[in-house]
Scaffold this motif. Sequence first.
Motif, PDB file in Angstrom:
ATOM      1  N   SER A 215       0.844  -1.233   0.049  1.00  0.00           N
ATOM      2  CA  SER A 215      -0.024   0.067  -0.044  1.00  0.00           C
ATOM      3  C   SER A 215       0.872   1.183  -0.021  1.00  0.00           C
ATOM      4  O   SER A 215       1.973   1.168   0.464  1.00  0.00           O
ATOM      5  N   SER A 216       0.421   2.218  -0.468  1.00  0.00           N
ATOM      6  CA  SER A 216       0.914   3.618  -0.294  1.00  0.00           C
ATOM      7  C   SER A 216       0.154   4.848   0.201  1.00  0.00           C
ATOM      8  O   SER A 216       0.404   5.893   0.068  1.00  0.00           O
ATOM      9  N   GLU A 217      -0.935   4.230   0.928  1.00  0.00           N
ATOM     10  CA  GLU A 217      -2.034   4.968   1.573  1.00  0.00           C
ATOM     11  C   GLU A 217      -1.513   5.522   2.768  1.00  0.00           C
ATOM     12  O   GLU A 217      -0.921   4.680   3.783  1.00  0.00           O
ATOM     13  N   PRO A 218      -1.353   6.807   2.944  1.00  0.00           N
ATOM     14  CA  PRO A 218      -0.595   7.326   4.381  1.00  0.00           C
ATOM     15  C   PRO A 218      -1.544   7.213   5.553  1.00  0.00           C
ATOM     16  O   PRO A 218      -2.937   7.347   5.283  1.00  0.00           O
ATOM     17  N   ASP A 219      -1.115   7.289   6.691  1.00  0.00           N
ATOM     18  CA  ASP A 219      -1.774   7.578   7.956  1.00  0.00           C
ATOM     19  C   ASP A 219      -1.511   9.181   7.876  1.00  0.00           C
ATOM     20  O   ASP A 219      -0.490   9.883   7.726  1.00  0.00           O
ATOM     21  N   VAL A 220      -2.764   9.756   8.484  1.00  0.00           N
ATOM     22  CA  VAL A 220      -2.573  11.340   8.490  1.00  0.00           C
ATOM     23  C   VAL A 220      -3.010  11.679  10.110  1.00  0.00           C
ATOM     24  O   VAL A 220      -4.239  11.233  10.675  1.00  0.00           O
ATOM     25  N   GLU A 221      -2.353  12.610  10.303  1.00  0.00           N
ATOM     26  CA  GLU A 221      -2.746  13.139  11.950  1.00  0.00           C
ATOM     27  C   GLU A 221      -2.772  14.429  11.790  1.00  0.00           C
ATOM     28  O   GLU A 221      -1.681  15.198  11.289  1.00  0.00           O
ATOM     29  N   VAL A 222      -3.596  15.398  12.531  1.00  0.00           N
ATOM     30  CA  VAL A 222      -3.611  16.768  12.409  1.00  0.00           C
ATOM     31  C   VAL A 222      -3.637  17.190  14.224  1.00  0.00           C
ATOM     32  O   VAL A 222      -4.203  16.591  14.926  1.00  0.00           O
ATOM     33  N   LYS A 223      -2.581  17.857  14.423  1.00  0.00           N
ATOM     34  CA  LYS A 223      -2.388  18.564  15.878  1.00  0.00           C
ATOM     35  C   LYS A 223      -2.040  20.076  15.725  1.00  0.00           C
ATOM     36  O   LYS A 223      -1.929  20.513  14.797  1.00  0.00           O
ATOM     37  N   THR A 224      -2.843  20.358  17.201  1.00  0.00           N
ATOM     38  CA  THR A 224      -2.543  21.993  17.228  1.00  0.00           C
ATOM     39  C   THR A 224      -1.311  22.234  17.723  1.00  0.00           C
ATOM     40  O   THR A 224      -1.109  21.461  18.957  1.00  0.00           O
ATOM     41  N   VAL A 225      -0.667  23.256  17.362  1.00  0.00           N
ATOM     42  CA  VAL A 225       0.655  23.586  18.062  1.00  0.00           C
ATOM     43  C   VAL A 225       0.392  24.720  19.299  1.00  0.00           C
ATOM     44  O   VAL A 225       0.007  25.531  18.606  1.00  0.00           O
ATOM     45  N   ASP A 226       0.504  24.621  20.373  1.00  0.00           N
ATOM     46  CA  ASP A 226       0.112  25.540  21.395  1.00  0.00           C
ATOM     47  C   ASP A 226       1.384  25.774  22.477  1.00  0.00           C
ATOM     48  O   ASP A 226       2.342  25.443  21.795  1.00  0.00           O
ATOM     49  N   GLU A 227       1.115  26.395  23.418  1.00  0.00           N
ATOM     50  CA  GLU A 227       2.285  26.933  24.200  1.00  0.00           C
ATOM     51  C   GLU A 227       3.003  25.906  25.004  1.00  0.00           C
ATOM     52  O   GLU A 227       4.229  25.805  25.359  1.00  0.00           O
ATOM     53  N   SER A 228       2.506  24.722  24.912  1.00  0.00           N
ATOM     54  CA  SER A 228       3.101  23.310  25.587  1.00  0.00           C
ATOM     55  C   SER A 228       3.818  22.794  24.512  1.00  0.00           C
ATOM     56  O   SER A 228       4.591  21.813  25.003  1.00  0.00           O
ATOM     57  N   THR A 229       3.801  23.064  23.077  1.00  0.00           N
ATOM     58  CA  THR A 229       4.506  22.081  22.312  1.00  0.00           C
ATOM     59  C   THR A 229       5.898  22.761  22.025  1.00  0.00           C
ATOM     60  O   THR A 229       6.194  23.854  21.641  1.00  0.00           O
ATOM     61  N   GLU A 230       6.865  22.067  22.283  1.00  0.00           N
ATOM     62  CA  GLU A 230       8.523  22.360  22.441  1.00  0.00           C
ATOM     63  C   GLU A 230       8.874  22.144  21.176  1.00  0.00           C
ATOM     64  O   GLU A 230       9.499  22.980  20.353  1.00  0.00           O
ATOM     65  N   PHE A 231       8.897  20.829  20.521  1.00  0.00           N
ATOM     66  CA  PHE A 231       9.682  20.611  19.171  1.00  0.00           C
ATOM     67  C   PHE A 231       9.215  19.443  18.624  1.00  0.00           C
ATOM     68  O   PHE A 231       8.296  18.554  19.238  1.00  0.00           O
ATOM     69  N   MET A 232       9.381  18.897  17.257  1.00  0.00           N
ATOM     70  CA  MET A 232       9.127  18.101  16.570  1.00  0.00           C
ATOM     71  C   MET A 232      10.476  17.248  15.965  1.00  0.00           C
ATOM     72  O   MET A 232      11.157  17.912  15.635  1.00  0.00           O
ATOM     73  N   ILE A 233      10.215  15.912  16.175  1.00  0.00           N
ATOM     74  CA  ILE A 233      11.536  15.446  15.400  1.00  0.00           C
ATOM     75  C   ILE A 233      10.938  14.598  14.135  1.00  0.00           C
ATOM     76  O   ILE A 233      10.059  13.687  14.324  1.00  0.00           O
ATOM     77  N   LEU A 234      11.460  14.727  12.796  1.00  0.00           N
ATOM     78  CA  LEU A 234      11.137  13.787  11.859  1.00  0.00           C
ATOM     79  C   LEU A 234      12.716  13.002  11.660  1.00  0.00           C
ATOM     80  O   LEU A 234      13.545  13.808  11.725  1.00  0.00           O
ATOM     81  N   ALA A 235      12.531  11.708  11.590  1.00  0.00           N
ATOM     82  CA  ALA A 235      13.798  10.934  11.292  1.00  0.00           C
ATOM     83  C   ALA A 235      13.344   9.555  10.572  1.00  0.00           C
ATOM     84  O   ALA A 235      12.383   8.826  10.745  1.00  0.00           O
ATOM     85  N   SER A 236      14.481   9.109   9.754  1.00  0.00           N
ATOM     86  CA  SER A 236      14.336   7.731   9.199  1.00  0.00           C
ATOM     87  C   SER A 236      14.646   6.863  10.088  1.00  0.00           C
ATOM     88  O   SER A 236      15.024   7.007  11.487  1.00  0.00           O
ATOM     89  N   ASP A 237      14.325   5.730   9.938  1.00  0.00           N
ATOM     90  CA  ASP A 237      14.521   4.477  10.862  1.00  0.00           C
ATOM     91  C   ASP A 237      15.852   4.111  11.313  1.00  0.00           C
ATOM     92  O   ASP A 237      15.908   3.378  12.275  1.00  0.00           O
ATOM     93  N   GLY A 238      16.814   4.708  10.901  1.00  0.00           N
ATOM     94  CA  GLY A 238      18.314   4.361  11.283  1.00  0.00           C
ATOM     95  C   GLY A 238      18.282   5.106  12.747  1.00  0.00           C
ATOM     96  O   GLY A 238      19.119   4.571  13.506  1.00  0.00           O
TER      97      GLY A 238
END
Length: 286
Positions: A215-238
């Motif tokens: 399959s090539s169908e993605p899972d999609v998630e929507v979030k609100t960035v607020d004052e408690s949101t510090e950072f996000m990491i995107l990374a490959s499986d390595g």
Amino acid sequence: MTTGREILHKMKVKAGFGSSAPDTAAKGKAKATKNHISHGSHLVKGKTNHPMEDYLVTDFKRVKDHELGLFAIFDGHLGHDVANFLQNNLFDNILKQADFWSETRKAIKRAYKKTDDEILDKVKQLGRGGSTAVTAILIDGHKLVVANVGDSRAVLCKNGVAEQLSVDHEPSKEKRDIESRGGFVSNLPGDVPRVDGQLAVARAFGDKSLKLHLSSEPDVEVKTVDESTEFMILASDGIWKVMTNKEAVESIRHIKDANVAAKRLIDEAVSRKSKDDISCIVVRFQ
């Protein structure tokens, strides 16, 4: 001595673009509405005989009076051409969807499908390889839309707590769907479950020979960035093969420079004997 290639890379970084050159770093800052968003990235070639197969995107652009932050990791396999194609085309296909602003989830899923169809149509040019993907779109600094196929991962840190936004598409978890398409899941050859005994992820772009079962169908998630949101990491499986979400978040939470944080994560993964190509993006919201 600075080479011409390094000078070109620095010019791209100032423009907000990441590159796929091995063992390189990219850093940028941009303003989205009233929030100051900083981002950094780093890539390292693994201990393999093939060329670097990871690509990334870090970009900010204004579209229809909206400020968009575009971030992505593409982890290629059996060649880098599909990942390179995704780097150049996936976000364009997403933003061309007429209902992106009103039906964001549906628009992203449709764009992923359209892009996969384009890759399969270009198999003679791009080869029969494939790529995983994790994409994040930050809209006006406060709405975050994450989508993925495969095992590249997005993790959010809110008040010091790690929250995984993507889904690891493992063959063992999707065995029933794979078998319903006529495929099978086997641990042989090797020591991990693979689709038709070949691919260790249940969803990916490309992979012409496995597409009927993949399959090539993605899972999609929507979030609100607020004052408690510090950072996000995107990374490959390595990274995720050797670190938990919690370990990754805790290892860089105190690092304010996003570029330094991305490099720290990769250095830690390498110290834990990760041998894969590794690419990482850190986006700081505060």
